[in-house]
Design a protein around this motif. Structure first.
Motif, short mmCIF file in Angstrom:
data_model
loop_
_atom_site.label_atom_id
_atom_site.label_comp_id
_atom_site.label_asym_id
_atom_site.label_seq_id
_atom_site.Cartn_x
_atom_site.Cartn_y
_atom_site.Cartn_z
N ARG A 1 0.82 -1.21 0.00
CA ARG A 1 0.00 0.00 0.00
C ARG A 1 0.86 1.26 0.00
NH1 ARG A 1 -4.56 -1.83 4.51
NH2 ARG A 1 -5.84 -3.12 3.09
N LYS A 2 1.97 1.22 0.76
CA LYS A 2 2.89 2.36 0.78
C LYS A 2 3.52 2.59 -0.59
CE LYS A 2 4.20 2.25 5.68
NZ LYS A 2 5.33 2.05 6.64
N ILE A 3 3.88 1.49 -1.25
CA ILE A 3 4.47 1.61 -2.59
C ILE A 3 3.47 2.23 -3.56
CG2 ILE A 3 5.31 0.29 -4.57
CD1 ILE A 3 6.55 -1.70 -2.61
N THR A 4 2.22 1.76 -3.51
CA THR A 4 1.17 2.29 -4.39
C THR A 4 0.93 3.77 -4.14
OG1 THR A 4 0.10 0.11 -4.44
CG2 THR A 4 -1.21 2.01 -5.15
N ALA A 5 0.87 4.15 -2.85
CA ALA A 5 0.63 5.56 -2.50
C ALA A 5 1.78 6.44 -2.96
CB ALA A 5 0.42 5.68 -1.00
N THR A 6 3.01 5.95 -2.79
CA THR A 6 4.18 6.73 -3.19
C THR A 6 4.25 6.88 -4.70
OG1 THR A 6 5.36 5.85 -1.26
CG2 THR A 6 6.67 6.93 -2.96
N GLN A 7 3.88 5.83 -5.43
CA GLN A 7 3.85 5.90 -6.89
C GLN A 7 2.80 6.91 -7.37
OE1 GLN A 7 3.32 1.73 -7.81
NE2 GLN A 7 5.50 1.43 -8.22
N SER A 8 1.67 6.95 -6.70
CA SER A 8 0.63 7.94 -7.05
C SER A 8 1.13 9.36 -6.78
CB SER A 8 -0.64 7.67 -6.23
OG SER A 8 -1.17 6.39 -6.52
N LEU A 9 1.81 9.53 -5.65
CA LEU A 9 2.38 10.84 -5.32
C LEU A 9 3.43 11.25 -6.34
CD1 LEU A 9 2.60 13.20 -3.32
CD2 LEU A 9 4.29 11.86 -2.07
N LYS A 10 4.21 10.30 -6.79
CA LYS A 10 5.23 10.56 -7.80
C LYS A 10 4.61 11.07 -9.09
CE LYS A 10 8.45 8.09 -10.78
NZ LYS A 10 8.98 6.76 -11.16
N LYS A 11 3.48 10.50 -9.49
CA LYS A 11 2.78 10.96 -10.70
C LYS A 11 2.33 12.41 -10.55
CE LYS A 11 1.07 6.39 -12.05
NZ LYS A 11 -0.14 5.55 -12.26
N ILE A 12 1.86 12.77 -9.35
CA ILE A 12 1.39 14.14 -9.10
C ILE A 12 2.56 15.12 -9.16
CG2 ILE A 12 0.36 15.68 -7.39
CD1 ILE A 12 -1.26 13.26 -6.41
N THR A 13 3.65 14.82 -8.47
CA THR A 13 4.80 15.73 -8.46
C THR A 13 5.42 15.86 -9.86
OG1 THR A 13 6.25 13.88 -7.79
CG2 THR A 13 5.33 15.27 -6.05
N LYS A 14 5.42 14.76 -10.61
CA LYS A 14 5.94 14.82 -11.98
C LYS A 14 5.06 15.70 -12.85
CE LYS A 14 8.79 13.59 -15.24
NZ LYS A 14 10.22 14.03 -15.21
N ALA A 15 3.74 15.59 -12.69
CA ALA A 15 2.82 16.41 -13.46
C ALA A 15 2.97 17.89 -13.10
CB ALA A 15 1.38 15.96 -13.21
N MET A 16 3.14 18.18 -11.82
CA MET A 16 3.31 19.57 -11.39
C MET A 16 4.63 20.14 -11.90
SD MET A 16 1.72 19.77 -7.57
CE MET A 16 1.76 21.54 -7.63
N GLU A 17 5.65 19.32 -11.97
CA GLU A 17 6.93 19.77 -12.54
C GLU A 17 6.76 20.14 -14.01
OE1 GLU A 17 11.35 17.99 -13.68
OE2 GLU A 17 10.01 16.84 -12.39
N MET A 18 5.99 19.33 -14.74
CA MET A 18 5.75 19.59 -16.16
C MET A 18 4.92 20.86 -16.35
SD MET A 18 5.03 15.68 -17.44
CE MET A 18 4.72 16.17 -19.14
N VAL A 19 3.95 21.08 -15.47
CA VAL A 19 3.13 22.30 -15.54
C VAL A 19 3.99 23.53 -15.31
CG1 VAL A 19 1.28 23.59 -14.41
CG2 VAL A 19 0.97 21.16 -14.92
N SER A 20 4.86 23.47 -14.31
CA SER A 20 5.76 24.59 -14.02
C SER A 20 6.67 24.87 -15.20
CB SER A 20 6.60 24.29 -12.78
OG SER A 20 5.79 24.17 -11.63
#
Length: 275
Positions: free
Chosen positions: A11-30
């Motif tokens: 569950r921790k791995i899944t949650a961290t992978q989801s968080l990684k997708k969000i931070t990557k998307a925000m980096e691309m937006v910036s």
């Protein structure tokens, strides 16, 4: 017990992978926003350079508070409306608070919803501008200058985010007024003013102050975007490292579980043989 731990790690791995997708998307937006704002920043700098050239050609003899310095003092703090850009907003606030303790300003004007809570209990704060722009506008900076003038302010300093490089964005202080004018006659031909010279000079001084503030707001905006891009990139890399470590833990626990089951099977088989 091991199965429960395996499920927890998964569950921790899944949650961290989801968080990684969000931070990557925000980096691309910036990154996308940076390209747009950088173009407008160049335009703002050219606009300020042309305004400065115009001011240098005028022989000022008007008694304006922005020239004489006779009046109250104010600090304009240009921060951010959004977070997730590391310590950038906090550093701006700290620089502003340190400067205020040193110079004891009469008034403080705060720009940015992210830094607003840190100033709400300060009695010197005259106005807080929250979510006034996505990218800086000249109309907004002109409004700030008009608000400053309405309180008989003559000495203005600005704390803003200075863009030094893609990896370095630091708070800096700019002395907006009194405006330092070159003494003597302007170079080139004298301009003819209309409607009257005094009114033109007053308007030009206020226009120049708005232009400088406009440029500083863009400096802060581009610094904010780069700070957010760097913060999101670091967060993405940290998430990848956390996933890697959690995967190692998951494999260790799974291997231990398998080994334990094999031991139980072998032990059970040996017990049956003895019987």
């Amino acid at each position: 017990m091991s199965r429960g731990k395996l499920l927890q790690i998964k569950r921790k791995i899944t949650a961290t992978q989801s968080l990684k997708k969000i931070t990557k998307a925000m980096e691309m937006v910036s990154t996308a926003q940076i390209k747009k704002v950088e173009k407008r920043l160049r335009m703002a700098r050219e606009f300020l350079a042309e305004t400065s050239r115009m001011v240098s050609q005028v022989h000022f003899d008007v008694k304006h508070p922005f020239v004489t310095g006779d009046g109250k003092s104010a600090l304009i703090v240009i921060g951010t409306d959004m977070g997730l850009c590391g310590s950038f907003p906090t550093e701006i606030v700290k620089r502003a608070q340190t400067l205020d303790k040193k110079e004891n300003f009469d008034f403080i004007y705060v720009v940015g919803a992210k830094i607003a809570p840190m100033f709400k209990n300060n009695p010197k704060v005259v106005r807080i501008y929250e979510h006034e722009y996505d990218t800086p506008t000249f109309d907004f900076t002109k409004t700030v200058i008009n608000d400053v003038l309405s309180n008989n302010v003559a000495n203005v300093k600005v704390v803003y985010g200075k863009f030094k490089s893609k990896l370095a964005q630091l708070p800096d202080v700019y002395t907006l007024t009194p405006i330092k004018l070159e003494e003597g006659q302007p170079k080139g031909d004298r301009y003819e003013f209309e409607p009257i010279e005094e009114a033109f000079q007053r308007n030009l001084l206020e226009f120049y102050a708005s232009s400088v503030l406009f440029s500083l707001a863009f400096e802060t905006k581009i610094s904010e975007l780069y700070a957010r891009q760097n913060a999101m990139r670091n967060a993405t890399e940290n998430a990848e490292e956390v996933v890697r470590l959690l995967t190692i833990d998951y494999n260790k626990v799974r291997q231990a579980s398998i080994t334990q089951e094999l031991i139980e099977i072998v032990t059970g088989a040996d017990a049956l043989k003895e019987e």
